[in-house]
Write a protein that holds these residues in place. Structure first.
Motif, PDB file in Angstrom:
ATOM      1  N   THR A 142       5.690   7.119  13.526  1.00 37.05           N
ATOM      2  CA  THR A 142       6.445   6.178  12.700  1.00 37.05           C
ATOM      3  C   THR A 142       5.956   4.754  12.920  1.00 37.05           C
ATOM      4  O   THR A 142       5.759   3.988  11.968  1.00 37.05           O
ATOM      5  CB  THR A 142       7.951   6.284  12.993  1.00 37.05           C
ATOM      6  N   ILE A 143       5.722   4.380  14.169  1.00 39.79           N
ATOM      7  CA  ILE A 143       5.231   3.033  14.483  1.00 39.79           C
ATOM      8  C   ILE A 143       3.825   2.841  13.917  1.00 39.79           C
ATOM      9  O   ILE A 143       3.519   1.801  13.329  1.00 39.79           O
ATOM     10  CB  ILE A 143       5.277   2.774  16.001  1.00 39.79           C
ATOM     11  N   VAL A 144       2.957   3.838  14.091  1.00 40.79           N
ATOM     12  CA  VAL A 144       1.586   3.736  13.566  1.00 40.79           C
ATOM     13  C   VAL A 144       1.619   3.542  12.043  1.00 40.79           C
ATOM     14  O   VAL A 144       0.929   2.666  11.507  1.00 40.79           O
ATOM     15  CB  VAL A 144       0.760   4.996  13.931  1.00 40.79           C
ATOM     16  N   LEU A 145       2.430   4.343  11.343  1.00 39.20           N
ATOM     17  CA  LEU A 145       2.503   4.231   9.886  1.00 39.20           C
ATOM     18  C   LEU A 145       3.132   2.907   9.447  1.00 39.20           C
ATOM     19  O   LEU A 145       2.653   2.267   8.509  1.00 39.20           O
ATOM     20  CB  LEU A 145       3.285   5.406   9.302  1.00 39.20           C
ATOM     21  N   ALA A 146       4.193   2.474  10.130  1.00 43.86           N
ATOM     22  CA  ALA A 146       4.858   1.228   9.746  1.00 43.86           C
ATOM     23  C   ALA A 146       3.943   0.028   9.988  1.00 43.86           C
ATOM     24  O   ALA A 146       3.758  -0.811   9.100  1.00 43.86           O
ATOM     25  CB  ALA A 146       6.171   1.064  10.506  1.00 43.86           C
ATOM     26  N   LEU A 147       3.364  -0.058  11.165  1.00 45.66           N
ATOM     27  CA  LEU A 147       2.475  -1.188  11.473  1.00 45.66           C
ATOM     28  C   LEU A 147       1.210  -1.143  10.625  1.00 45.66           C
ATOM     29  O   LEU A 147       0.752  -2.180  10.119  1.00 45.66           O
ATOM     30  CB  LEU A 147       2.125  -1.210  12.957  1.00 45.66           C
ATOM     31  N   GLY A 148       0.642   0.037  10.485  1.00 49.17           N
ATOM     32  CA  GLY A 148      -0.558   0.175   9.662  1.00 49.17           C
ATOM     33  C   GLY A 148      -0.304  -0.208   8.225  1.00 49.17           C
ATOM     34  O   GLY A 148      -1.113  -0.915   7.600  1.00 49.17           O
ATOM     35  N   LEU A 152      -2.083  -3.377   6.337  1.00 51.61           N
ATOM     36  CA  LEU A 152      -2.875  -3.128   5.133  1.00 51.61           C
ATOM     37  C   LEU A 152      -2.337  -3.877   3.914  1.00 51.61           C
ATOM     38  O   LEU A 152      -3.120  -4.387   3.110  1.00 51.61           O
ATOM     39  CB  LEU A 152      -2.958  -1.632   4.847  1.00 51.61           C
ATOM     40  N   MET A 153      -1.019  -3.959   3.779  1.00 49.30           N
ATOM     41  CA  MET A 153      -0.462  -4.620   2.598  1.00 49.30           C
ATOM     42  C   MET A 153      -0.376  -6.143   2.757  1.00 49.30           C
ATOM     43  O   MET A 153      -0.668  -6.875   1.816  1.00 49.30           O
ATOM     44  CB  MET A 153       0.924  -4.059   2.271  1.00 49.30           C
ATOM     45  N   GLU A 154      -0.016  -6.625   3.936  1.00 45.16           N
ATOM     46  CA  GLU A 154       0.203  -8.058   4.111  1.00 45.16           C
ATOM     47  C   GLU A 154      -1.045  -8.819   4.537  1.00 45.16           C
ATOM     48  O   GLU A 154      -1.251  -9.949   4.114  1.00 45.16           O
ATOM     49  CB  GLU A 154       1.329  -8.306   5.133  1.00 45.16           C
ATOM     50  N   ARG A 155      -1.853  -8.221   5.386  1.00 42.59           N
ATOM     51  CA  ARG A 155      -3.033  -8.923   5.898  1.00 42.59           C
ATOM     52  C   ARG A 155      -4.291  -8.615   5.083  1.00 42.59           C
ATOM     53  O   ARG A 155      -5.039  -9.500   4.733  1.00 42.59           O
ATOM     54  CB  ARG A 155      -3.273  -8.571   7.372  1.00 42.59           C
TER      55      ARG A 155
END
Length: 176
Positions: A142-148, A152-155
């Motif tokens: 969950t953390i990997v998917l949320a942070l990833g 990907l979307m913001e940076r």
């Protein structure tokens, strides 16, 4: 009787879901998951993710798919009609009235009060999806998917459809 249930499951959320598709999604989830038991929260979350990756309004995609699963081609038609019927009714009957009173302080106050309610509904939906993700995939994934997804979307400024597709691939490869 299933066609009446399909109609109600999409008509009611779309007639009370002020603000369009995203505002109605938690209401559709309530009908489909909790009231009728046609799907689990996890299945609904997966359907929502896939639907968001496709072009067009999310509610029509949800109605078409769920209607088809529950009642075949006619069920899909009933779900789609129930989804667009509130907008059709609003355009025919209410748009002229709202346009006439568009500068009214009461109308402005009404729309100002509805926005926080929609925000809370979307927050509750997010929290439920987060909880089901923790149960299904675990904290690490969950953390990997949320942070990833955030990176990907913001940076990187990658389109959300690609992030959703990548998350689906990640889930298929790593979690299967």
């Amino acid at each position: 009787m299933i066609y009446l249930h399909i109609f109600l499951a999409f008509f009611i959320p779309n007639i009370v879901g002020y603000g369009g598709g995203p505002a109605s999604v938690p209401l559709i989830q309530e009908e489909v998951v909790n009231r009728y038991g046609w799907m689990t929260v996890e299945e609904f979350a997966e359907l929502l993710a896939i639907g968001n990756a496709l072009p067009g309004p999310i509610n029509t995609k949800l109605a078409g798919y769920i209607g088809y699963e529950m009642g075949g081609v006619f069920g899909s038609f009933v779900g789609l009609f129930a989804t667009i019927a509130p907008s059709l009714l609003a355009m025919v009957f209410l748009l002229g009235l709202l346009y006439k009173f568009r500068n009214s302080p009461r109308v402005k106050r009404m729309t100002g009060l509805i926005r926080p309610t929609i925000t809370v509904l979307l927050g509750v939906l997010t929290w439920e999806f987060f909880g089901s993700s923790l149960q299904g995939a675990g904290l690490g994934h969950t953390i990997v998917l949320a942070l990833g997804s955030w990176v990907l979307m913001e940076r990187v400024k990658l389109h959300p459809a690609y992030v959703i597709a990548g998350s689906l691939c990640y889930g298929a490869l790593v979690l299967s």
